[in-house]
Scaffold this active site. Structure first.
Site, short mmCIF file in Angstrom:
data_model
loop_
_atom_site.label_atom_id
_atom_site.label_comp_id
_atom_site.label_asym_id
_atom_site.label_seq_id
_atom_site.Cartn_x
_atom_site.Cartn_y
_atom_site.Cartn_z
N ARG A 40 0.83 -1.21 0.00
CA ARG A 40 0.00 0.00 0.00
C ARG A 40 0.86 1.25 0.00
O ARG A 40 1.97 1.26 0.55
CB ARG A 40 -0.90 0.01 1.23
N HIS A 154 -5.65 -11.02 1.70
CA HIS A 154 -7.08 -11.14 1.46
C HIS A 154 -7.58 -12.46 2.05
O HIS A 154 -6.83 -13.43 2.13
CB HIS A 154 -7.39 -11.12 -0.04
#
Length: 180
Positions: A40, A154
Site C-alpha cells: 500500500r 485477502h
C-alpha cells in the site's frame, strides 16, 4: 474512495517508466517499486534507504498491523541501487521538498499518479493503481491467485480476483463473444 484500475498494458508501463526516468528519478522509483512489490502507498512512503538496500524489507503494515516481508525483484532493485547511492541510510526513499528528511505524503503521491493518468490518457488511476497493477501482472505471469491472496492479506481468492480486475476482464471478454 473511487474505484481505481490497474495498468494492464505492459507497453504502457514501459512508456511510463521511460518518461518518469527522464522527468523525475524519485517519481520513477516510486512507480517502479510500487508496481513491483504491491504494498500500500501508506507503507511505500515510509521506506528509507536502510530498509531496501539489501533487496528486501520487513515492515508492519499500517492498515492491518501485520508484519510483512517483501523481496524486491532484481530488475527493480537494479534501478533502486543507482537511486539510493547518494542517500544516507536514514533518508526516506521518497523525500519531500518540504522539511528536512520528510517523505512525500499521500496527496503528493496521488498527484504523481494523476499526472501519469493525464499524460498517458489512462482511465481511473489513483495511488492504489500501483498495488493493483502489481497484482494484475503477478497473476497474469504466474496464474497463482493463492500466493497473491497471501501477499495482499485477502481472506478469499475471489476477493483478490475482483480487486485486481481479473473477473471484470473475463466478463468483458465473454460479453464480446456473446451472440444474442
Amino acid at each position: 474512495m473511487n474505484n481505481v484500475e490497474p495498468i494492464r498494458d505492459r507497453d504502457t508501463i514501459t512508456d511510463i517508466k521511460r518518461y518518469l526516468a527522464i522527468e523525475n528519478e524519485r517519481n520513477y522509483i516510486l512507480f517502479f517499486l510500487g508496481i513491483s512489490v504491491g504494498i500500500r502507498i501508506s507503507d511505500l512512503l515510509t521506506l528509507k534507504k536502510k530498509d531496501v538496500k539489501n533487496g528486501e524489507f520487513k515492515l508492519k503494515e499500517q492498515k492491518t498491523g501485520k508484519l510483512k516481508q517483501t523481496v524486491i525483484p532484481t530488475n527493480c532493485m537494479k534501478a533502486i541501487r543507482l537511486y539510493i547511492a547518494k542517500l544516507e541510510d536514514e533518508d526516506f526513499l521518497f523525500s519531500s521538498q518540504k522539511g528536512i528528511n520528510k517523505p512525500i505524503g499521500r496527496i503528493q503521491a496521488w498527484r504523481i499518479i494523476k499526472d501519469i493518468e493525464t499524460r498517458f490518457k489512462l482511465p481511473s488511476l489513483g495511488t492504489h493503481t500501483l498495488r493493483k497493477t502489481f497484482g494484475y501482472h503477478f497473476y497474469k505471469q504466474f496464474n497463482d491467485v493463492v500466493t497473491l491472496q497471501k501477499i495482499f492479506n485477502h481472506k478469499e481468492p475471489k476477493e483478490t480476483l475482483i480487486y485486481i480486475g481479473i473477473q471484470q476482464d473475463e466478463i468483458n471478454l465473454l460479453m464480446k463473444k456473446f451472440n444474442s
